[in-house]
Design a protein around this motif. Structure first.
Motif: not given
Length: 289
Positions: A241-255
């Protein structure tokens, strides 16, 4: 005539019984055709293994993955006479066709749907309060949480009152949805977060970003292990859950990078997308004759 005999005779006119919960075949139905349909495409061990107990004459399989698992289960069990037939998932037809006819509603912020599942063993529930707290702080997204109905029943969660816990975090950008069906919300989501819920498989039809919040150990415990690697390949894994915003942003790009893996998993999860209901109806008429 006993009461039990009377009840059995009362229902003799029913020739075919359709069930989506395989343990719920009523005692009085003993002379007709028992057909099992799946209400979701998630390959959970506990759900599928019930087939090995027998009691179902015909099972309509949602897709190739299920077909392989089902046939292995019934092969050496009391259910060995059960017929497994490739049909698809009728429950998904309307949602799939809706995606072809209707554009996704526009949102001021990207809408992320979190659909945590429930397990009969409360220790295997993936949702936790730390993750909810982190989700509630995401400022660049609108979060909608759609919990499994049993998560809102403390008696089924070792006394944990998730309804009250969720209320602590509700605000304009953090919405808790408990009315209607999850399918009513799926097409609205720009991305989805799931665990071992079947909804994560059904969300594949949109070809949009997805995330898994559950450890690999937990996934291998609840799901058949052979199904875990394709799922992990199709979606972004939230490992902390650390830096969750960064993980979500990276996942959106990785689609885009994960599109091929998502398509492969879609093809292996579903037969007859959009037409499974018609295929099932035709097969039922054939079996009933």
């Amino acid at each position: 005539m006993s009461e039990a005999q009377f009840q059995q005779k009362k229902w003799r006119f029913i020739d075919v019984l359709l069930v989506t919960e395989f343990a719920s075949v009523p005692w009085w139905f003993c002379s007709g055709l028992r057909i099992g349909l799946f209400h979701g495409a998630g390959p959970k061990k506990g759900y599928l293994e019930i087939l090995g107990q027998g009691g179902i004459d015909v099972v309509f399989s949602p897709g190739p993955t299920f077909l392989r698992l089902q046939r292995n289960i019934v092969k050496d069990s009391p259910a060995q006479k059960t017929r497994v037939i490739p049909i698809g998932l009728p429950a998904l037809d309307d949602l799939y066709l809706t995606t072809q006819r209707r554009k996704k509603p526009a949102n001021d912020k990207p809408l992320i749907l979190y659909a945590p599942s429930w397990h009969v063993d409360p220790s295997l529930i993936a949702m936790d309060e730390i993750f909810l707290q982190q989700l509630s702080t995401l400022e660049d997204y609108h979060i909608m949480i759609r919990p499994h109905p049993n998560l809102l029943v403390p008696e089924k969660c070792a006394g944990t009152d998730w309804r009250q816990i969720l209320k602590r975090y509700e605000h304009d950008g953090f919405e808790v949805s408990i009315e209607g069906s999850t399918y009513d919300q799926l097409h609205r989501a720009d991305a989805m977060i799931g665990d071992y819920s079947s909804v994560l498989f059904e969300y594949l039809i949109f070809d949009r970003p997805g995330f898994i919040y559950a450890s690999e150990d937990l996934l291998n415990t609840v799901l058949f292990p052979s199904t875990v690697p394709p799922l992990m390949a199709a979606y972004t894994h939230i490992q902390t859950t650390d830096r969750l915003s960064d993980v979500i942003a990276a996942g959106m790009v990785a689609t885009a990078r994960l599109r091929e893996a998502r398509q492969e998993l879609t093809d292996d999860s579903f037969y007859n997308l959009g037409t499974a209901s018609a295929v099932a109806a035709k097969k039922i008429m054939h079996l009933a004759c």
